[in-house]
Design an enzyme around this catalytic site. Structure first.
Site, PDB file in Angstrom:
ATOM      1  N   GLY A   1       0.826  -1.209   0.000  1.00  0.00           N
ATOM      2  CA  GLY A   1       0.000   0.000   0.000  1.00  0.00           C
ATOM      3  C   GLY A   1       0.857   1.255   0.000  1.00  0.00           C
ATOM      4  N   SER A   2       0.610   2.166  -0.929  1.00  0.00           N
ATOM      5  CA  SER A   2       1.511   3.304  -1.042  1.00  0.00           C
ATOM      6  C   SER A   2       0.955   4.353  -1.999  1.00  0.00           C
ATOM      7  CB  SER A   2       2.880   2.822  -1.544  1.00  0.00           C
ATOM      8  OG  SER A   2       2.720   2.057  -2.728  1.00  0.00           O
ATOM      9  N   ARG A   3       1.804   5.333  -2.295  1.00  0.00           N
ATOM     10  CA  ARG A   3       1.454   6.408  -3.209  1.00  0.00           C
ATOM     11  C   ARG A   3       2.715   6.833  -3.951  1.00  0.00           C
ATOM     12  NH1 ARG A   3      -1.764  11.950  -1.623  1.00  0.00           N
ATOM     13  NH2 ARG A   3      -0.735  13.376  -3.069  1.00  0.00           N
TER      14      ARG A   3
END
Length: 241
Positions: free
Chosen positions: A198-200
């Protein structure tokens, strides 16, 4: 007949994506639960299935499919899979030394179901890499760009213009993997690293360049064209229908 053939091709494409080879950074997360499952399975067979399930999820999460990278000069490609959650004017991270002027920032949120391997948005030289520790807020929030753990990469194009890719840890991510070094020359679409669980990823376009994507759009790293340095088309807008 044509519809049936297209449906079969779609199923094959989906299978190829799900069964793609895993990135090497994910191998410990695949092997460890499998071994633990086999060992603890001697005590209770349920542990075996839990271990295999964990290994299967890790193999899925760390999948690293090949991409068909468009190579026309001037194209800026998506550095990450996921959904565009923000397009706004913002100053690049100060640690990159790209100046105080705002640029267009395209922020892409990656869920645990997205491919997490990041790619170079264009053929460029790595000008600077700067890691900064920070918080682990929900990566979909706008303030995650400022407050979360991040690894920022400044890239210099052949014409001297610059852009930046910023890997940002998310709510449960605790490890950013960067696989490039300062001074390295990259090809468009080349793998540059990944973020675990999960990240950006924020992409700062060169000054004065308008994006050709819109908020809500799905991105495919190394394939989706985010901007075109040779185009005079204005920034796009989109409507969900």
């Amino acid at each position: 007949m044509e519809a049936t053939r297209n449906r079969h091709m779609s199923l094959l494409d989906t299978a190829a994506l799900v069964l793609a080879r895993p990135h090497r950074a994910g191998l410990p997360f695949i092997v460890a639960p499998a071994l633990a499952g086999f060992a603890l399975g001697l005590v209770w067979h349920g542990f075996l299935w839990l271990g295999l399930l964990g290994a299967a999820f890790s193999a899925f999460f760390f999948r690293d499919p090949d991409r068909a990278v468009p190579l026309r000069p001037g194209l800026i490609l998506a550095p990450a899979d996921g959904r565009v959650v923000s397009i706004a004017a913002a100053v690049p991270p100060a640690e990159l030394g790209l100046g105080p002027e705002p640029r267009t920032r395209v922020a892409t949120f990656l869920s645990v179901l997205d491919v997490h391997v990041n790619r170079a948005p264009a053929a460029a030289r790595v000008r600077r890499i700067a890691y900064r520790p920070g918080a682990f807020l929900n990566a979909a929030l706008d303030k995650a760009s400022e407050e979360n753990e991040r690894n920022a990469i400044a890239l210099e194009l052949a014409d001297g213009r610059t852009l930046a890719v910023v890997q940002i840890a998310g709510l449960i991510a605790r490890r950013i993997v960067c696989e490039v070094r300062e001074g390295q020359s990259l090809r468009a679409g080349e793998r540059i690293g990944l973020i675990r669980f999960g990240s950006r990823v924020d992409l700062y376009l060169p000054e004065g360049v308008a994006p050709l994507v819109a908020v809500g759009q799905r991105m495919v790293a190394g394939e989706t064209v985010v901007a075109d340095l040779l185009s005079t088309e204005p920034a796009r807008i989109a409507e969900t229908i």
